[in-house]
Design an enzyme around this catalytic site. Sequence first.
Site, PDB file in Angstrom:
ATOM      1  N   VAL A   1     -65.322 -31.961 -53.473  1.00 46.15           N
ATOM      2  CA  VAL A   1     -64.105 -32.295 -52.405  1.00 46.15           C
ATOM      3  C   VAL A   1     -63.754 -31.138 -51.453  1.00 46.15           C
ATOM      4  O   VAL A   1     -63.242 -30.174 -51.958  1.00 46.15           O
ATOM      5  CB  VAL A   1     -62.865 -32.661 -53.271  1.00 46.15           C
TER       6      VAL A   1
ATOM      7  N   PRO B   1     -67.362 -39.236 -57.934  1.00 49.77           N
ATOM      8  CA  PRO B   1     -67.989 -40.315 -58.682  1.00 49.77           C
ATOM      9  C   PRO B   1     -67.157 -41.146 -59.800  1.00 49.77           C
ATOM     10  O   PRO B   1     -66.886 -39.919 -60.695  1.00 49.77           O
ATOM     11  CB  PRO B   1     -69.290 -39.999 -58.733  1.00 49.77           C
TER      12      PRO B   1
ATOM     13  N   ASP C   1     -63.755 -24.666 -52.196  1.00 52.11           N
ATOM     14  CA  ASP C   1     -62.581 -23.890 -51.578  1.00 52.11           C
ATOM     15  C   ASP C   1     -61.188 -23.675 -52.227  1.00 52.11           C
ATOM     16  O   ASP C   1     -60.397 -23.399 -51.823  1.00 52.11           O
ATOM     17  CB  ASP C   1     -62.462 -24.549 -50.093  1.00 52.11           C
TER      18      ASP C   1
ATOM     19  N   GLY D   1     -65.796 -28.972 -50.283  1.00 49.52           N
ATOM     20  CA  GLY D   1     -66.424 -27.962 -50.525  1.00 49.52           C
ATOM     21  C   GLY D   1     -65.702 -26.971 -51.538  1.00 49.52           C
ATOM     22  O   GLY D   1     -64.473 -27.303 -51.846  1.00 49.52           O
TER      23      GLY D   1
ATOM     24  N   HIS E   1     -65.369 -30.376 -59.462  1.00 49.26           N
ATOM     25  CA  HIS E   1     -64.422 -31.397 -58.664  1.00 49.26           C
ATOM     26  C   HIS E   1     -63.673 -30.727 -57.499  1.00 49.26           C
ATOM     27  O   HIS E   1     -63.439 -31.128 -56.561  1.00 49.26           O
ATOM     28  CB  HIS E   1     -63.023 -31.765 -59.476  1.00 49.26           C
ATOM     29  N   ASP E   2     -63.705 -29.217 -57.663  1.00 49.32           N
ATOM     30  CA  ASP E   2     -63.519 -28.488 -56.511  1.00 49.32           C
ATOM     31  C   ASP E   2     -64.627 -28.353 -55.345  1.00 49.32           C
ATOM     32  O   ASP E   2     -64.232 -29.119 -54.320  1.00 49.32           O
ATOM     33  CB  ASP E   2     -63.206 -27.033 -56.905  1.00 49.32           C
TER      34      ASP E   2
ATOM     35  N   SER F   1     -71.825 -32.650 -81.075  1.00 44.47           N
ATOM     36  CA  SER F   1     -71.693 -30.948 -80.791  1.00 44.47           C
ATOM     37  C   SER F   1     -70.870 -30.794 -79.587  1.00 44.47           C
ATOM     38  O   SER F   1     -71.624 -30.533 -78.482  1.00 44.47           O
ATOM     39  CB  SER F   1     -73.122 -30.350 -80.528  1.00 44.47           C
TER      40      SER F   1
ATOM     41  N   ARG G   1     -65.916 -28.715 -65.445  1.00 44.05           N
ATOM     42  CA  ARG G   1     -65.443 -29.969 -64.698  1.00 44.05           C
ATOM     43  C   ARG G   1     -64.689 -29.461 -63.424  1.00 44.05           C
ATOM     44  O   ARG G   1     -64.808 -29.982 -62.287  1.00 44.05           O
ATOM     45  CB  ARG G   1     -64.907 -30.956 -65.547  1.00 44.05           C
TER      46      ARG G   1
ATOM     47  N   HIS H   1     -71.935 -33.181 -69.411  1.00 46.09           N
ATOM     48  CA  HIS H   1     -71.277 -34.066 -70.470  1.00 46.09           C
ATOM     49  C   HIS H   1     -71.781 -33.879 -71.835  1.00 46.09           C
ATOM     50  O   HIS H   1     -71.206 -34.674 -72.623  1.00 46.09           O
ATOM     51  CB  HIS H   1     -71.341 -35.576 -70.047  1.00 46.09           C
TER      52      HIS H   1
ATOM     53  N   SER I   1     -59.414 -26.053 -53.218  1.00 52.46           N
ATOM     54  CA  SER I   1     -58.489 -27.048 -53.077  1.00 52.46           C
ATOM     55  C   SER I   1     -58.049 -27.734 -54.291  1.00 52.46           C
ATOM     56  O   SER I   1     -56.943 -28.330 -54.167  1.00 52.46           O
ATOM     57  CB  SER I   1     -58.966 -27.804 -51.932  1.00 52.46           C
TER      58      SER I   1
ATOM     59  N   ASN J   1     -58.293 -36.604 -61.266  1.00 49.14           N
ATOM     60  CA  ASN J   1     -57.989 -35.426 -61.717  1.00 49.14           C
ATOM     61  C   ASN J   1     -56.877 -35.295 -62.742  1.00 49.14           C
ATOM     62  O   ASN J   1     -56.552 -34.569 -63.615  1.00 49.14           O
ATOM     63  CB  ASN J   1     -57.898 -34.437 -60.541  1.00 49.14           C
TER      64      ASN J   1
END
Length: 319
Positions: free
Chosen positions: A63, A156, A67, A65, A59-60, A242, A55, A186, A69, A87
């Site tokens: 946002v 999202p 990078d 790209g 998330h990197d 599982s 995840r 997920h 961040s 986050n």
Amino acid sequence: MFLALVLVLFFSIHLEAQLQVGFYSGTCGLAEFIIKDEVRSAFIKDKGIAPGLVRMHFHDCFVRGCDGSVLIDSVPPNTAEKDSPPNNPSLRGFEVIDNAKSRLESVCKGVVSCADILAFAARDSVEITGGLGYDVPAGRRDGRTSLSSEALANLPPPTLNVAQLTQAFANKGFTQEEMVTLSGGHTIGRSHCTSFSNRLYSFNSTTSQDPSLDPNYAAQLKQQCPQGSTDPNLVVQMNPSSPSVMDTGYYQDIIANRGLFTSDQTLLTNPATANQVGLNVINPFRWRSNFSMAMVKMGHIGVLTGSDGEIRLNCRKPN
Ligand code: HEM
Ligand SMILES: *[C@@H]1O[C@H](CO)[C@@H](O)[C@H](O)[C@H]1NC(C)=O
Ligand SMILES: CC(=O)N[C@H]1CO[C@H](CO)[C@@H](O)[C@@H]1O
């Protein structure tokens, strides 16, 4: 004339600046091994590390790209990505990146970017949970900026419907099919009750419980997530049958009306996405390979290469 040629060359190289498999083979040959070793030993202590890192890479990349961040700490007055609502407090696995980074700095100083460490660690996490391993093209460089507002704007939320999800992924260059494929992430991990409790208690002004949610599953979730609980740390497992295995259980859940988020269950409301959910259930190999390919593609979003950005020495702060 010569200057023009140099400029043309510079720009064509710049445009073609690409990631490469084996990027560190000449400069830090042990890099991927060290990262895998850190992911493995962290996973042995805490299975949640794997979903956490998968995840975190997502998330990197969504946002600014891929990078790194997402790894930067807030320094007042700036609130960084990692402290924005999508986050904090849910993102996990930062220590694994820190540990890998400090080992890498001791063997090859200033060479391996934090963004690449995260991309490798996400791949290792897919592999260690039984997903299909894949080569990670590398050579990302690290950004220097991390803004909470950009995480909110680009990640999202779990309340989106299929049209909104399709748009959110199209904004990052993905097809609807790839969106469905990546949502399969997920199939591992957990969620805080706060991410879906609206479906149990406050669906809309006339109906408290989301009718698209299997009532038995809803009853079970209500036990795990009591109404009005003030504990922000309450969590449930996703794909409860599982939760630590990269299988197609996620898609089976959706077909059984047991998708945890609105953004999961909504995939059944559109003929094309519903069809794909069914195909993935019937053919797990299809999803496994599609997922790994889509992860590689995700790892290319907005990357900094060449002389852009920097190689951060500490993943938590720009140099
Ligand atoms: C399609 C849009 C998506 C939405 C709306 C969404 C939303 C969420 C939410 C709300 C959580 C729970 C966070 C919490 O409360 O603890 C979560 C967890 C998770 N997501 Fe997504 N997500 C999406 C796509 C993805 C993608 C593309 C991936 C990776 C390929 C991914 C991987 C994960 C994983 C592995 C977890 C479990 C994290 C953990 O156990 O620490 N998600 N997601
Ligand atoms: C609330 O949701 C139910 C079930 O989806 C729907 O029938 C109803 O029209 C909704 N009510 C409002 C006010 O949106
Ligand atoms: C998005 C994607 O890669 N889709 C592919 C998934 O796998 C099937 C069958 O292997 C391909 O036909 C799709 O193009």
